[in-house]
Scaffold this motif. Structure first.
Motif, short mmCIF file in Angstrom:
data_model
loop_
_atom_site.label_atom_id
_atom_site.label_comp_id
_atom_site.label_asym_id
_atom_site.label_seq_id
_atom_site.Cartn_x
_atom_site.Cartn_y
_atom_site.Cartn_z
N LYS A 120 0.83 -1.21 0.00
CA LYS A 120 0.00 0.00 0.00
C LYS A 120 0.86 1.26 0.00
O LYS A 120 0.60 2.21 -0.74
N ARG A 121 1.89 1.25 0.84
CA ARG A 121 2.80 2.40 0.88
C ARG A 121 3.58 2.52 -0.43
O ARG A 121 3.83 3.62 -0.93
N TRP A 122 3.96 1.38 -0.99
CA TRP A 122 4.67 1.34 -2.28
C TRP A 122 3.83 2.00 -3.37
O TRP A 122 4.31 2.86 -4.10
N LYS A 123 2.55 1.61 -3.44
CA LYS A 123 1.67 2.16 -4.48
C LYS A 123 1.39 3.64 -4.25
O LYS A 123 1.29 4.42 -5.20
N ALA A 124 1.30 4.03 -2.98
CA ALA A 124 1.05 5.45 -2.67
C ALA A 124 2.24 6.32 -3.07
O ALA A 124 2.07 7.48 -3.45
N LYS A 125 3.42 5.75 -2.99
CA LYS A 125 4.63 6.52 -3.31
C LYS A 125 4.90 6.56 -4.81
O LYS A 125 5.55 7.48 -5.31
N LEU A 126 4.40 5.58 -5.53
CA LEU A 126 4.71 5.46 -6.96
C LEU A 126 4.19 6.65 -7.75
O LEU A 126 3.05 7.08 -7.58
N ASN A 127 5.05 7.19 -8.59
CA ASN A 127 4.62 8.20 -9.56
C ASN A 127 5.49 8.08 -10.81
O ASN A 127 6.39 7.23 -10.87
N ASP A 128 5.23 8.90 -11.79
CA ASP A 128 5.92 8.76 -13.08
C ASP A 128 7.43 8.91 -12.96
O ASP A 128 8.18 8.33 -13.75
N PHE A 129 7.89 9.67 -11.97
CA PHE A 129 9.34 9.87 -11.81
C PHE A 129 10.07 8.54 -11.64
O PHE A 129 11.14 8.32 -12.22
N TYR A 130 9.50 7.63 -10.82
CA TYR A 130 10.16 6.37 -10.52
C TYR A 130 10.11 5.37 -11.68
O TYR A 130 10.85 4.38 -11.68
N ILE A 139 15.51 -7.07 -19.41
CA ILE A 139 14.44 -6.09 -19.61
C ILE A 139 14.49 -5.11 -18.44
O ILE A 139 15.06 -5.40 -17.39
N SER A 140 13.89 -3.95 -18.63
CA SER A 140 13.88 -2.91 -17.60
C SER A 140 12.66 -3.07 -16.71
O SER A 140 11.52 -3.13 -17.19
N ILE A 141 12.89 -3.10 -15.40
CA ILE A 141 11.78 -3.17 -14.45
C ILE A 141 10.92 -1.92 -14.53
O ILE A 141 9.70 -1.97 -14.37
N ARG A 142 11.54 -0.78 -14.84
CA ARG A 142 10.78 0.46 -14.95
C ARG A 142 9.80 0.40 -16.12
O ARG A 142 8.62 0.76 -15.99
N GLU A 143 10.30 -0.04 -17.26
CA GLU A 143 9.44 -0.12 -18.44
C GLU A 143 8.32 -1.14 -18.25
O GLU A 143 7.18 -0.92 -18.66
N LEU A 144 8.67 -2.27 -17.62
CA LEU A 144 7.66 -3.30 -17.41
C LEU A 144 6.56 -2.81 -16.47
O LEU A 144 5.37 -2.99 -16.73
N ALA A 145 6.95 -2.16 -15.38
CA ALA A 145 5.96 -1.64 -14.43
C ALA A 145 5.11 -0.54 -15.07
O ALA A 145 3.89 -0.48 -14.87
N ARG A 146 5.76 0.31 -15.84
CA ARG A 146 5.03 1.40 -16.51
C ARG A 146 4.01 0.84 -17.51
O ARG A 146 2.89 1.33 -17.62
N HIS A 147 4.41 -0.20 -18.20
CA HIS A 147 3.56 -0.79 -19.25
C HIS A 147 2.37 -1.56 -18.67
O HIS A 147 1.29 -1.58 -19.25
N THR A 148 2.58 -2.19 -17.51
CA THR A 148 1.57 -3.13 -17.00
C THR A 148 0.77 -2.62 -15.81
O THR A 148 -0.23 -3.24 -15.43
N LYS A 149 1.16 -1.51 -15.20
CA LYS A 149 0.56 -1.11 -13.93
C LYS A 149 -0.95 -0.88 -14.01
O LYS A 149 -1.67 -1.06 -13.02
N ASP A 150 -1.44 -0.47 -15.18
CA ASP A 150 -2.88 -0.24 -15.33
C ASP A 150 -3.60 -1.40 -16.01
O ASP A 150 -4.82 -1.35 -16.20
N LEU A 151 -2.85 -2.45 -16.35
CA LEU A 151 -3.46 -3.61 -17.01
C LEU A 151 -4.01 -4.60 -16.00
O LEU A 151 -5.08 -5.18 -16.21
N ASN A 152 -3.28 -4.79 -14.90
CA ASN A 152 -3.70 -5.80 -13.93
C ASN A 152 -2.98 -5.59 -12.61
O ASN A 152 -1.75 -5.68 -12.54
#
Length: 447
Positions: free
Chosen positions: A157-167, A240-253
């Motif tokens: 929960k804290r991880w998701k609250a902190k997440l933004n485009d910068f990371y 592969i880049s963890i940043r790109e993977l998270a950015r690509h999939t975060k709104d998919l599931n």
């Protein structure tokens, strides 16, 4: 003649030129950048299997990077040896100003990096490390009191609250490829030269399949279908880049995103509680368990000859492919620790030998979860029933038939232990250990 002044980018768990934190910072510096990879004998000499698929995977990744570097007029220096010796050689050959690399959180890596840091500092060279294989590291996601989380749900929960485009922003390394050190191509040592041999394994693709990700929650627990991404080996070695993977999939599931958060969680645990990477139980009281240490039963488990089809299917898949479905990993781990009462460390070490995507932080976290000894672990009295797990996750027996075709015949081995007996024995042994821990603690706290 004066030696050429250079910076070095040392690749380890980040085998790509694209969106690479350390490489980006190196290329933006004032000196030409020599790419470096070391096939570390401190690790490779310990491998028993000379057809180890992981070494082959790394070799393939390095060869691909070398081809990409050749197009820029550069080449990677690839060595087979011990890191300290390699760096001493490079310091003699070049005027090394700075070394850039990405953070590795494992105990051996920390010791290795500190030794290299001191070696470089003594030679007047700086050593810089960067976050690259996780979204959040070390103490970036902590409780209000600044202490690390030990339970996943509040951490996530804290991880998701902190997440933004910068990371999730990519490092535009391609803009600076002209800053690579120019040299003619140098050969990559062959697998045979390093004492290994190719297996011809077809490794998983780096492709992110959106439809699979969208159905991840519904399909991830069914081992007979391709319902998981199979990207874990690419995350492990940074192809592969963890940043790109998270950015690509975060709104998919969200369920898939949670799996990426688990990676961060276990790396955070390993960093803040390094004892878990050194054979210690996270919950110390579980070190009082009297394990059976039965080598015959352990060998039957390793070979997939326990008489429990779902367990045997998982172990045979692992032995044949270097992969095991995550749901099945939980079943076979629970079976070893709780049905056979064999030390989780034995299972952890076997997985470390066999898994293509072996990662110390995740492997240790998973095994201690199964044994009940880890942070946020399943309670000790939760004992998977392999038959019920089969009914729930392989009801048509497709997965079992693929890996244990003889399971319905007379030639299939009898169950190594009876389930209800094993369950009762486990509860007694675990309960005894926890009571013993309470007694020992009282002795320590008594005046």
């Amino acid at each position: 003649m004066p030696k050429q002044s250079i910076s070095i980018c040392w690749f380890r768990r980040d085998l790509r030129l694209h969106d690479n934190a350390a490489l980006y910072h190196a290329l933006k510096g004032e000196h030409p950048v020599l790419p470096l990879f070391i096939f570390d004998r401190s690790i490779l000499d310990l491998l028993e299997d000379k057809a180890d698929k992981r070494v082959e995977f790394i070799h393939h990744a390095i060869t691909t990077m070398q081809q990409q570097l050749q197009q820029t007029g550069s080449s990677m220096d690839v060595h087979y040896g011990f890191p300290a010796e390699v760096f001493q050689q490079l310091l003699q050959q070049y005027d090394v100003k700075q070394v850039f690399t990405n953070q590795d959180y494992e105990p051996y890596a920390q010791q290795r990096d500190e030794a290299i840091r001191q070696l470089l500092n003594n030679a007047g060279a700086a050593f810089h490390t960067y976050k690259d294989q996780v979204i959040f590291e070390k103490d970036e996601v902590v409780k209000d009191d600044g202490k690390p989380y030990t339970v996943f749900t509040p951490y996530s929960k804290r991880w998701k609250a902190k997440l933004n485009d910068f990371y999730l922003k990519s490092y535009p390394t391609e803009h600076y490829f002209s800053n690579f050190f120019k040299q003619s191509s140098t050969p990559v040592p062959s697998l045979e030269q390093m004492g290994f041999k190719a297996t011809g394994t077809a490794f998983p693709s780096t492709e992110v399949k959106d439809e699979l990700i969208k159905k991840y929650k519904e399909q991830r627990d069914i081992p007979s279908i391709k319902g998981t991404s199979r990207l874990s080996v690419h995350l492990r070695f940074g192809t592969i880049s963890i940043r790109e993977l998270a950015r690509h999939t975060k709104d998919l599931n969200e369920s898939f995103l949670n799996e990426l958060i688990w990676r961060d969680f276990y790396h955070m645990i390993l960093w803040n509680f390094p004892q878990v990477g050194q054979g210690k139980a996270f919950k110390k009281e579980y070190d009082f368990i009297e394990w059976r240490h039965n080598e015959k039963d352990f060998e039957a488990w390793c070979k997939g000859q326990t008489g429990y089809p779902i367990v045997d299917a998982g172990m045979r898949e692992l032995n044949a492919t270097g992969f095991m479905h995550n749901r099945v990993r939980m079943i076979v781990a629970s079976f070893l620790c709780k049905h056979l009462l064999i030390d989780w460390r034995w299972g952890e070490a076997y997985f470390a030998k066999k898994l293509l995507d072996f990662d110390l932080a995740a492997n240790n976290g998973g095994w201690q979860w199964a044994a009940g000894s880890g942070c946020d672990a399943a309670p000790y009295f939760r004992i998977f029933n392999p038959y019920l797990q089969t009914q729930k996750f392989d009801p048509q027996l497709k997965y079992i038939r693929q890996w244990v075709p003889e399971f319905e015949g007379f030639n299939y081995v009898k169950p190594i232990v009876e389930h209800e007996y094993a369950r009762k024995r486990c509860l007694e042994v675990y309960s005894k250990a926890l009571k013993k821990n309470l007694v020992e603690n009282k002795k320590v706290s008594s005046p």
